[in-house]
Design a protein around this motif. Structure first.
Motif, PDB file in Angstrom:
ATOM      1  N   ARG A 106       0.842  -1.184   0.000  1.00 47.75           N
ATOM      2  CA  ARG A 106       0.000   0.000   0.000  1.00 47.75           C
ATOM      3  C   ARG A 106       0.884   1.242   0.000  1.00 47.75           C
ATOM      4  NH1 ARG A 106      -5.222  -1.539   0.618  1.00 47.75           N
ATOM      5  NH2 ARG A 106      -5.917   0.624   0.698  1.00 47.75           N
ATOM      6  N   GLN A 108       0.698   5.883  -0.578  1.00 46.40           N
ATOM      7  CA  GLN A 108      -0.098   7.085  -0.712  1.00 46.40           C
ATOM      8  C   GLN A 108      -0.091   7.542  -2.177  1.00 46.40           C
ATOM      9  OE1 GLN A 108      -1.275   7.435   2.193  1.00 46.40           O
ATOM     10  NE2 GLN A 108      -2.627   9.207   1.934  1.00 46.40           N
ATOM     11  N   ALA A 110      -1.424  10.651  -4.728  1.00 43.54           N
ATOM     12  CA  ALA A 110      -1.928  12.021  -4.635  1.00 43.54           C
ATOM     13  C   ALA A 110      -2.037  12.656  -6.006  1.00 43.54           C
ATOM     14  CB  ALA A 110      -0.988  12.855  -3.750  1.00 43.54           C
ATOM     15  N   ASN A 115      -5.678  13.113  -2.005  1.00 44.25           N
ATOM     16  CA  ASN A 115      -4.793  11.948  -1.900  1.00 44.25           C
ATOM     17  C   ASN A 115      -5.514  10.802  -1.237  1.00 44.25           C
ATOM     18  OD1 ASN A 115      -3.673  11.561   1.069  1.00 44.25           O
ATOM     19  ND2 ASN A 115      -4.019  13.741   0.675  1.00 44.25           N
ATOM     20  N   SER A 116      -5.037   9.615  -1.495  1.00 46.82           N
ATOM     21  CA  SER A 116      -5.659   8.433  -0.902  1.00 46.82           C
ATOM     22  C   SER A 116      -4.618   7.346  -0.750  1.00 46.82           C
ATOM     23  CB  SER A 116      -6.803   7.936  -1.789  1.00 46.82           C
ATOM     24  OG  SER A 116      -6.282   7.433  -2.981  1.00 46.82           O
ATOM     25  N   ASN A 117      -4.969   6.347   0.043  1.00 46.47           N
ATOM     26  CA  ASN A 117      -4.050   5.232   0.266  1.00 46.47           C
ATOM     27  C   ASN A 117      -4.526   4.046  -0.555  1.00 46.47           C
ATOM     28  OD1 ASN A 117      -3.085   2.724   1.977  1.00 46.47           O
ATOM     29  ND2 ASN A 117      -1.759   4.470   2.400  1.00 46.47           N
ATOM     30  N   ARG A 178       3.770   7.752  -3.584  1.00 51.06           N
ATOM     31  CA  ARG A 178       4.783   7.865  -2.543  1.00 51.06           C
ATOM     32  C   ARG A 178       5.786   8.977  -2.916  1.00 51.06           C
ATOM     33  NH1 ARG A 178       7.152   2.386  -0.054  1.00 51.06           N
ATOM     34  NH2 ARG A 178       5.226   2.375   1.147  1.00 51.06           N
TER      35      ARG A 178
END
Lengths: 404, 230
Positions: A106, A108, A110, A115-117, A178
């Motif tokens: 997983r 991040q 953006a 942004n989301s994971n 990331r």
């Protein structure tokens, strides 16, 4: 023209005792509608499973790293699967259709202020075909992107939404994974759940890019996927994987291997089998109710023959042969059953639709089940109508004429 | 010769006893005759009627109907003979209650395999002949007893049978209507139709030109009706 008279008489007799005819046919109606609805339910469940299978990849084997054993004792550390292993499988195992290494974690994601994971999956382009993933917009990445460790990404269907941007606008834009900039190449169509994965929420990047630019130079793969051309070739594929990886990992014959291979569709297949048994059971119960309905038909036909003994006598006196009388009562039973069958089909189709709407179960009405149910009800009419019709045909005209 | 019987017999075996319902009847009925078969109950007249009506087969003897031997035909062959050679008129009319008068009259033609158009034409013609041209679409429950019996007569005549066989045709009718029906028979006979009436009523038998009396399964009397009532 005799057949027309016979049909006319049969319909007339049914109309004359409308309620009785309906109650008699009710057995057939319930039986047929139950068969149709049950088969539709079974078929629906089956299709759902087949859908699942296709989403989990058709004939895809998953290879994972296992623990290294030393003299029957686990040494605790796991042997890695590497891209070289995947390449060896691709180049040395002709029984495997396509290969894709996978490295996932997983991270991040953006875009602008959103942004989301998400699950990031580093794969080869072959992965998309293996899992029947299709493009809604844009393009897949190719081997060139893999070799060049290019920062390109293909997004799952719902990723643009979590990034607050319409899919069409996102194509060609740069997102951050990331902290690294990635160009969006394509967006996938909606897939729904596939086993434990949710491809709609995942971000796909080339394996090499994931290894060196996202996960910081990790060589270890999460797994290697191998697609086999057909179910029949599974055993051969297992053998080839075993041979190739033993060679790669220098595991001697007889020694325990340090990897595991499993067939992702095995579980589904088992589930499917259970499902089939269940559907068969339901259809069987429905079939029994059809036979009970047939006995009802026979009962009422016997009553009808007795009631119309005098009519039979008159017809015989006027020149009806045994065959004509037999035919007349047989057709009457047949018409009764087929009418029941038609109503039953309508009720069954309606019932299946109601089930799928209100209980939200998958149903699939198969044309074969309709044809089968109709043919079966006609068969029941003939089978259970035969004996009463024979009784009618064998009546002695003198006794029949005198019958009060 | 429409009917010729030779030693016509029907014996039933009940346990150890043999019941001789009919015990050797020799009878000839010529074309165009109007015969009344009479006798008290138990005389064998019903058995006799069943045999000459081809509803039953004799245990011994021979029977020629319209020149053909019919005493040893199969059941389906007998059905064809009943359809083609014999017209039945019953005491209780025996019409199909749900069918119209026209359809009732057409029925023998259906079993004879006649086409729809011809069937309709012939049925209409026979119904008009018995005076029911305006009642063709009515069902039996909508008709009086006399009208019902006329429908039955039209039905009996539909295949131009060699023999019109009536079993107590006035038994369920009042005397006036009964007389009307008997007039129909007399008229038909005048046009050359061979008629056999089975009855136990003298009044009815008076209409026939010949009376055959049965007793205990045998012919008791056979004579011409000199003072015939017409």
């Amino acid at each position: 023209m005799l057949i027309k008279e016979i049909l006319w008489v049969a319909l007339g007799a049914i109309r004359a005792n409308l309620l009785r005819s309906f109650l008699t046919a009710l057995g057939i109606i319930i039986g047929v509608s139950a068969v149709i609805a049950m088969v539709a339910l079974g078929e629906g469940a089956q299709r759902r499973v087949e859908d699942q299978i296709s989403r989990m990849g058709t004939n895809v084997l998953t290879i994972r790293a296992g623990q290294r054993m030393f003299g029957g004792v686990s040494t605790g550390d796991t042997e890695d699967l590497t891209v070289e292993d995947a390449e060896a499988l691709r180049d040395q195992s002709p029984g495997l259709l396509t290969i894709s290494p996978e490295i996932s974690s997983r991270a991040q994601v953006a875009y602008l202020r959103w942004n989301s994971n998400n699950q990031i999956r580093g794969v080869w382009p072959e992965y998309f075909g293996m899992y029947n993933l299709e493009l809604e917009h844009g393009a897949f990445f190719d081997q060139g992107h893999v070799q060049g460790r290019r920062r390109v990404a293909v997004l799952g269907h719902s990723v643009p939404e979590t990034l607050g941007t319409p899919a069409t606008i996102l194509i060609g834009k740069t997102i951050q994974i990331r902290g690294q900039p990635f160009e969006v190449l394509g967006i996938l169509t909606e897939k729904g759940e596939a086993g434990f994965n949710r491809p709609d929420e995942e971000v796909f990047v080339p394996t090499s890019t994931a290894q060196y630019r996202v996960f910081g130079g990790r060589n270890r793969l999460s797994s290697i996927f191998a697609q086999v051309a057909s179910q029949d070739l599974m055993d051969r594929a297992f053998g080839e994987i075993d041979a190739t990886l033993r060679r790669e990992h220098r595991v001697r014959p007889g020694e325990a291997v340090d990897f595991s291979v499993r067939n992702s569709s095995d579980l589904i297949a088992t589930f499917n089998e259970t499902n089939e048994t269940f559907a068969l059971l339901l259809a069987g119960i429905a079939g029994i109710s059809l036979i009970v309905g047939g006995i009802g038909i026979m009962n009422i036909m016997l009553v009808s023959v007795t009631e119309r003994t005098r009519e039979i006598g008159v017809r015989k006196a006027l020149g009806a042969t045994r065959g004509a009388i037999l035919f007349q009562f047989l057709i009457e039973a047949l018409v009764l059953c087929v009418m029941g069958g038609v109503i039953g089909v309508l009720a069954g189709v309606g019932g299946a639709m109601a089930i799928s709407r209100f209980a939200e179960w998958n149903t699939a009405i198969s044309p074969q089940s309709i044809v089968m149910a109709l043919a079966f009800s006609a068969g029941i009419g003939l089978f259970f109508g035969l004996w009463p019709a024979q009784r009618a045909a064998k009546l002695n005209p003198i006794d029949a004429l005198r019958y009060e | 010769m429409v009917i010729k019987t030779e030693d016509l017999s029907k014996h039933y075996i009940l346990g150890v006893e043999t019941v001789k319902a009919l015990d050797g009847v020799d009878l000839e009925i010529a074309t165009g005759e109007f015969v009344a078969v009479m006798g008290p109950s138990g005389s064998g007249k019903s058995t006799f009627m069943n045999l000459i009506g081809c509803l039953d087969t004799p245990t011994a003897g021979n029977y020629w109907l319209n020149g053909g031997q019919v005493s040893n035909l199969s059941e389906d062959e007998l059905a064809r003979v009943r359809n083609q050679e014999i017209g039945f008129v019953f005491q209780t009319f025996n019409l199909l209650p749900r069918a119209t008068a026209l359809h009732n009259v057409e029925l023998p033609l259906i079993y004879a395999g006649v086409g729809v158009k011809e069937r309709r034409e012939r049925a209409e013609e026979k119904l008009s002949l018995v005076g029911l041209g305006d009642r063709m679409g009515h069902r039996p429950p909508e008709l009086s007893g006399g009208q019902r019996q006329r429908v039955a007569v039209a039905r009996a005549l539909i295949n131009e049978p060699a023999l019109l066989l009536a079993d107590e045709p006035t038994g369920n009718l009042d005397s006036t209507t009964g007389k009307d029906i008997m007039k129909v028979f007399v008229d038909l006979n005048a046009q050359g139709q061979t008629i056999v009436i089975v009855t136990h009523e003298n009044d009815i038998a008076e209409y026939a030109e010949r009376q055959v009396h049965l007793l205990d399964g045998l012919i008791d009397k056979d004579f011409r009706n000199e003072d015939r009532e017409i």
